[in-house]
Design a protein around this motif. Structure first.
Motif, PDB file in Angstrom:
ATOM      1  N   UNK A 131      13.602 -23.749  -9.363  1.00 32.35           N
ATOM      2  CA  UNK A 131      14.207 -22.555  -8.786  1.00 32.35           C
ATOM      3  C   UNK A 131      15.729 -22.587  -8.788  1.00 32.35           C
ATOM      4  N   UNK A 132      16.307 -23.229  -9.801  1.00 28.96           N
ATOM      5  CA  UNK A 132      17.763 -23.204  -9.962  1.00 28.96           C
ATOM      6  C   UNK A 132      18.201 -21.897 -10.604  1.00 28.96           C
ATOM      7  N   UNK A 133      19.463 -21.820 -10.975  1.00 22.16           N
ATOM      8  CA  UNK A 133      20.004 -20.592 -11.548  1.00 22.16           C
ATOM      9  C   UNK A 133      19.217 -20.170 -12.783  1.00 22.16           C
ATOM     10  N   UNK A 134      18.933 -21.125 -13.669  1.00 25.04           N
ATOM     11  CA  UNK A 134      18.240 -20.810 -14.918  1.00 25.04           C
ATOM     12  C   UNK A 134      16.798 -20.381 -14.631  1.00 25.04           C
ATOM     13  N   UNK A 135      16.108 -21.120 -13.765  1.00 25.78           N
ATOM     14  CA  UNK A 135      14.731 -20.771 -13.421  1.00 25.78           C
ATOM     15  C   UNK A 135      14.632 -19.365 -12.855  1.00 25.78           C
ATOM     16  N   UNK A 136      15.546 -19.014 -11.966  1.00 28.18           N
ATOM     17  CA  UNK A 136      15.520 -17.678 -11.358  1.00 28.18           C
ATOM     18  C   UNK A 136      15.790 -16.592 -12.400  1.00 28.18           C
ATOM     19  N   UNK A 145      17.588 -23.834 -25.830  1.00 29.33           N
ATOM     20  CA  UNK A 145      18.993 -23.883 -25.414  1.00 29.33           C
ATOM     21  C   UNK A 145      19.332 -22.575 -24.723  1.00 29.33           C
ATOM     22  N   UNK A 146      19.927 -22.687 -23.563  1.00 27.41           N
ATOM     23  CA  UNK A 146      20.280 -21.500 -22.782  1.00 27.41           C
ATOM     24  C   UNK A 146      21.748 -21.192 -23.018  1.00 27.41           C
ATOM     25  N   UNK A 147      22.025 -20.061 -23.599  1.00 22.76           N
ATOM     26  CA  UNK A 147      23.435 -19.712 -23.826  1.00 22.76           C
ATOM     27  C   UNK A 147      23.939 -18.701 -22.796  1.00 22.76           C
ATOM     28  N   UNK A 148      23.119 -18.446 -21.795  1.00 25.34           N
ATOM     29  CA  UNK A 148      23.538 -17.518 -20.741  1.00 25.34           C
ATOM     30  C   UNK A 148      24.486 -18.204 -19.761  1.00 25.34           C
ATOM     31  N   UNK A 149      25.392 -17.447 -19.202  1.00 28.50           N
ATOM     32  CA  UNK A 149      26.182 -17.914 -18.078  1.00 28.50           C
ATOM     33  C   UNK A 149      25.500 -17.413 -16.816  1.00 28.50           C
ATOM     34  N   UNK A 150      25.124 -18.322 -15.919  1.00 28.80           N
ATOM     35  CA  UNK A 150      24.432 -17.882 -14.706  1.00 28.80           C
ATOM     36  C   UNK A 150      24.785 -18.820 -13.559  1.00 28.80           C
ATOM     37  N   UNK A 151      24.976 -18.249 -12.409  1.00 27.45           N
ATOM     38  CA  UNK A 151      25.451 -18.993 -11.252  1.00 27.45           C
ATOM     39  C   UNK A 151      24.563 -18.640 -10.067  1.00 27.45           C
ATOM     40  N   UNK A 204      26.019 -12.901 -20.833  1.00 25.83           N
ATOM     41  CA  UNK A 204      24.748 -12.669 -21.526  1.00 25.83           C
ATOM     42  C   UNK A 204      24.768 -13.357 -22.877  1.00 25.83           C
ATOM     43  N   UNK A 205      23.882 -14.297 -23.061  1.00 27.01           N
ATOM     44  CA  UNK A 205      23.831 -15.024 -24.324  1.00 27.01           C
ATOM     45  C   UNK A 205      22.435 -14.936 -24.909  1.00 27.01           C
ATOM     46  N   UNK A 206      22.033 -15.993 -25.614  1.00 27.47           N
ATOM     47  CA  UNK A 206      20.694 -16.015 -26.200  1.00 27.47           C
ATOM     48  C   UNK A 206      19.924 -17.223 -25.673  1.00 27.47           C
TER      49      UNK A 206
END
Lengths: 316, 316
Positions: free
Chosen positions: B19-24, B134-140, B152-154
């Motif tokens: 449930x971190x930034x990427x998971x959410x 690979x997560x190219x998104x910026x998320x906080x 917004x990435x790929x």
């Protein structure tokens, strides 16, 4: 020691070339016991010093003013002083070299430039005795006749190509030590190369690393990671020092960090204030020596570019 | 492509672990078209997400909220989802690996960890299909149920050890592309090593250099001296890339600098905010590979120590 060369009662004449921070400091101090002439290039500076003397501010806010002899620098008139102290920037030497070439074998010339690249020029001076010096004082010029003496250090000196027992300049050195030596110390070293190289390595390590990491000198020691960086850079460039001196020079660099822990290095200050740094004279010189010796110095090259980049960034 | 594996009308079940930034972010996006279950470890986070859903803030201040299925992560209960997306930190994998080992050959697992050091662990998973992403998104992450989608990435994805024509997960990938692919793109790569290495090199160069020079990503290109530093570091570590791909990867790194010119790299931000950086997972990993291959990487070692030093300094 040719102590007899200076006849009893005859004034000891010292000429100081250059009205920068170092020239003014030395003119101020040495004129307490010698007959000093300060040579400056700009008419305005000449008049200001003639009229107002030199004022020196100490760290404790105390100020002192002294009158000194000051003369216009003439690019074709031989200097008559017995000891000539050259206190110009390294790039200023080209212009004054022709006059220094006119010096006779009874005269001594002490060069106080930073770095080591001026040493190649000294072959032009065939007659006079050559001395190389290192200024460990912190000094900052406020205007044409006012300086701040921020750090009291020593003047180190060595004969070139080697220090002989009977230096022409010995009577001056002895008198300097005996009179003002406590407040304005002088130290004679035997080996000019070792003396200059030690200073070059101190400058090559403390200056760029404090500039890049944006820290005061002491943090290079207290932060264990920065200390590793320091050691890594030292290991790359200590080919400039004889193997048996390497540990001693490393300890010297660390002791300078410790002694100047709260200081902001000149290179960090230059970058912060958007000025040109001395990185070419320091790391550029090391890179040249490495090239001549066929050594690869990737870290030095990286740090050189990094400093140039920070300099470039600050001046944008 | 085994398009027939997913029967017409049967829901496509995706489990997201972490449930971190990427998971959410992935739970939010994928639940628009799939039956998603988000697995979280902490009871508090579980309750918050259950009660409030996931809220995502966009750069333009727009906010969206969605309800998603959320379940408690149990360290001994097999996962039943067809595609499992593992969105924990790399060091969190050790704990969940036993459950992943229980997966069957009909299941696919997509790992989204940074760096490459988790790849060695995958040998433990003998049955399920493995995908690396690979997560190219910026998320906080702001709190347990709120995230900021800053860039917004790929999502890049490759099969491990290689991408086969008939990936189990193909129906998911196809549906993802066809439905939410415009706003939340996915790209399948053939060679996982090349895909991950490219990302590692981007991280190994842009992150530490922006952190040390204290600049935004774009300045590594626009400042010619910093660009030289970048190139020097790249030349030292591009042994990780096949000779014929080196120019392409260099151009890729430069294009990322350009595209993210105004961004503050995560490593610079971590240092500025006194947090631990990912330097061990990135440069430490490069140093390990170099050691295994008998390569000397003095610059990488210096930069590694420098980042550690800055981190240490900031947290004092």
């Amino acid at each position: 020691m040719k102590k007899n060369r200076t006849k009893e009662g005859e004034p000891m004449r010292i000429g100081i070339v250059g009205g920068g921070a170092v020239g003014l400091l030395y003119a101020f101090q040495l004129s307490k016991v010698f007959t000093v002439t300060l040579y400056v290039k700009r008419d305005e500076a000449l008049q200001t010093i003639k009229n107002q003397g030199i004022t020196i501010s100490h760290n404790d806010q105390k100020k002192e003013t002294r009158n000194v002899n000051v003369m216009k620098w003439e690019s074709d008139v031989p200097l008559k002083d017995d000891l000539i102290i050259v206190a110009t920037k390294q790039y200023g030497l080209f212009e004054i070299l022709p006059v220094l070439e006119m010096c006779t074998k009874d005269q001594s010339i002490l060069f106080l430039q930073n770095g080591m690249s001026h040493i190649d020029m000294l072959a032009h001076i065939s007659h006079a005795e050559i001395l190389l010096g290192i200024v460990e004082h912190g000094v900052k010029k406020n205007n044409d006749c006012t300086i701040m003496w921020t750090g009291k250090g020593r003047t180190k000196l060595a004969g070139y190509p080697e220090t002989q027992a009977d230096l022409h300049a010995s009577p001056y050195i002895n008198k300097w030590m005996d009179t003002i030596g406590l407040d304005f110390p002088i130290e004679v070293c035997e080996d000019f190369y070792e003396m200059m190289m030690k200073k070059l390595l101190v400058n090559a390590i403390i200056n760029p690393l404090t500039a890049i990491f944006d820290v005061r000198n002491g943090e290079l020691l207290t932060n264990p990671y920065f200390q590793k960086c320091m050691k890594q850079l030292y290991n790359e460039i200590n080919f400039l020092v004889q193997v048996e001196k390497r540990e001693e020079v490393w300890n010297h660099i660390c002791s300078i960090c410790e002694k100047t822990a709260d200081n902001i290095s000149s290179m960090k200050r230059d970058i912060n204030e958007g000025r040109q740094t001395e990185v070419d004279a320091i790391l550029g010189f090391v890179m040249n020596l490495a090239k001549k010796q066929g050594k690869s110095v990737p870290l030095t090259e990286f740090i050189y570019e990094a400093v140039k980049g920070l300099q470039n960034n600050a001046s944008c």
